[in-house]
Design a protein around this motif. Structure first.
Motif, short mmCIF file in Angstrom:
data_model
loop_
_atom_site.label_atom_id
_atom_site.label_comp_id
_atom_site.label_asym_id
_atom_site.label_seq_id
_atom_site.Cartn_x
_atom_site.Cartn_y
_atom_site.Cartn_z
N ASN A 101 0.90 -1.18 -0.05
CA ASN A 101 0.06 -0.11 -0.12
C ASN A 101 0.89 1.14 -0.06
OD1 ASN A 101 -2.72 0.86 -0.19
ND2 ASN A 101 -2.70 1.37 2.19
N THR A 102 1.78 1.21 0.81
CA THR A 102 2.82 2.42 0.85
C THR A 102 3.41 2.53 -0.75
OG1 THR A 102 3.64 1.92 3.12
CG2 THR A 102 5.01 3.20 1.53
N GLU A 103 3.89 1.63 -1.30
CA GLU A 103 4.35 1.71 -2.70
C GLU A 103 3.14 2.48 -3.63
OE1 GLU A 103 5.68 -2.45 -3.52
OE2 GLU A 103 7.30 -2.06 -2.51
N LYS A 104 1.98 2.24 -3.54
CA LYS A 104 0.96 2.58 -4.26
C LYS A 104 0.92 4.28 -3.88
CE LYS A 104 -1.89 -1.38 -4.97
NZ LYS A 104 -1.03 -2.62 -4.55
N ILE A 105 0.80 4.57 -2.58
CA ILE A 105 0.85 5.82 -2.39
C ILE A 105 1.90 6.31 -2.73
CG2 ILE A 105 0.94 7.68 -0.10
CD1 ILE A 105 -1.93 5.94 -0.39
N TYR A 106 3.06 6.07 -2.76
CA TYR A 106 4.29 6.68 -3.25
C TYR A 106 4.02 6.88 -4.84
CZ TYR A 106 6.89 5.96 0.95
OH TYR A 106 7.52 5.74 2.36
N LYS A 107 3.51 6.09 -5.67
CA LYS A 107 3.15 6.30 -7.14
C LYS A 107 2.18 7.53 -7.13
CE LYS A 107 4.40 1.74 -8.55
NZ LYS A 107 3.95 0.47 -8.90
N LEU A 108 1.25 7.36 -6.15
CA LEU A 108 0.23 8.55 -6.63
C LEU A 108 0.98 9.94 -6.18
CD1 LEU A 108 -2.87 7.18 -4.68
CD2 LEU A 108 -2.55 7.55 -7.00
N VAL A 109 1.84 9.85 -5.33
CA VAL A 109 2.59 11.11 -4.65
C VAL A 109 3.50 11.74 -6.11
CG1 VAL A 109 4.56 12.10 -3.42
CG2 VAL A 109 2.53 10.71 -2.21
N ASP A 110 4.01 10.69 -6.68
CA ASP A 110 4.88 10.93 -8.03
C ASP A 110 3.99 11.52 -9.03
OD1 ASP A 110 7.32 10.15 -6.76
OD2 ASP A 110 7.02 8.05 -7.97
N MET A 111 2.78 11.04 -9.36
CA MET A 111 2.04 11.54 -10.32
C MET A 111 1.42 12.82 -10.02
SD MET A 111 -0.70 8.21 -11.20
CE MET A 111 -1.72 9.12 -12.06
N ALA A 112 1.09 13.25 -8.76
CA ALA A 112 0.78 14.40 -8.24
C ALA A 112 1.75 15.43 -8.74
CB ALA A 112 0.27 14.72 -7.08
N PHE A 113 2.99 15.08 -8.27
CA PHE A 113 4.07 16.00 -8.48
C PHE A 113 4.54 16.48 -9.91
CE2 PHE A 113 8.60 16.82 -8.99
CZ PHE A 113 8.95 17.72 -7.88
N GLU A 114 4.32 15.12 -10.71
CA GLU A 114 4.64 15.32 -12.23
C GLU A 114 3.54 16.33 -12.92
OE1 GLU A 114 4.65 11.28 -13.90
OE2 GLU A 114 6.46 10.85 -12.73
N GLU A 115 2.37 16.14 -12.31
CA GLU A 115 1.43 16.95 -12.84
C GLU A 115 1.17 18.36 -12.29
OE1 GLU A 115 -2.66 15.46 -13.10
OE2 GLU A 115 -2.21 13.44 -14.06
#
Length: 183
Positions: A101-115
């Motif tokens: 679940n942590t890994e999934k949250i980190y991917k979301l953080v990356d997406m938000a950062f990229e956008e």
């Protein structure tokens, strides 16, 4: 007038995470039922409280997407994992689920950062902190079981562990709360 303030990509990704949190809730619930069936009412209580907490996480994602003008999508849930083989397996699975679940949250953080979606990035920081607590709590479960004797624990040790976990707070001890008086 279009009031949507979140990209369709993030809207979908956050909806997916909402459903992950619902699945986690069902997983904790199934493990709680397993523990209760084995006679570990305190451990069952602990796991069922975490089931409720995961559901609350799902609702946070739902509400956030709605607040940003999006519409989250609830999907069907997969069957929960099979019952753990023993308490060690149960606690190891809890830890594994939290790390995933942590890994999934980190991917979301990356997406938000990229956008450059700073509102979503900021929203997700709560979950980053929460996952530190969740992983710490899961590691504490594993450690407590090892101290009790693991799979070879005596009935008395398991009884004490069961009682202790039934009374354990839902948050793990974190380094940021440490002081010289309370390390």
């Amino acid at each position: 007038m279009d009031t949507k303030r979140i990209s369709s990509t993030l809207e979908q990704a956050l909806s997916t995470q909402m459903n992950v949190e619902l699945f986690q809730s069902h997983t904790y619930l199934s493990y709680g039922i397993w523990a209760d069936d084995k006679g570990y009412g305190g451990i069952a209580n602990f796991l069922m409280r975490h089931s409720q907490e995961e559901r609350e996480h799902a609702l946070k994602f739902m509400k956030y997407v709605l607040n940003r003008g999006g519409k989250p999508t609830v999907t069907g849930q997969s069957a929960t994992p099979k019952d753990p083989q023993n308490m060690t397996d149960c606690f190891n699975l809890v830890f594994k689920h939290e790390v995933e679940n942590t890994e999934k949250i980190y991917k979301l953080v990356d997406m938000a950062f990229e956008e450059k979606d700073w509102a979503t990035w900021n929203f997700l920081q709560w979950f980053v902190k929460e996952q530190i607590e969740e992983e710490t709590l899961a590691m504490d479960l594993i450690d407590k079981l090892k101290i009790a004797g693991g799979d070879q624990a005596s009935d008395e040790s398991l009884f004490t562990l069961d009682k202790t976990l039934g009374e354990t707070p839902d948050e793990g001890e974190l380094a940021r709360n440490a002081t010289s008086e309370n390390p």
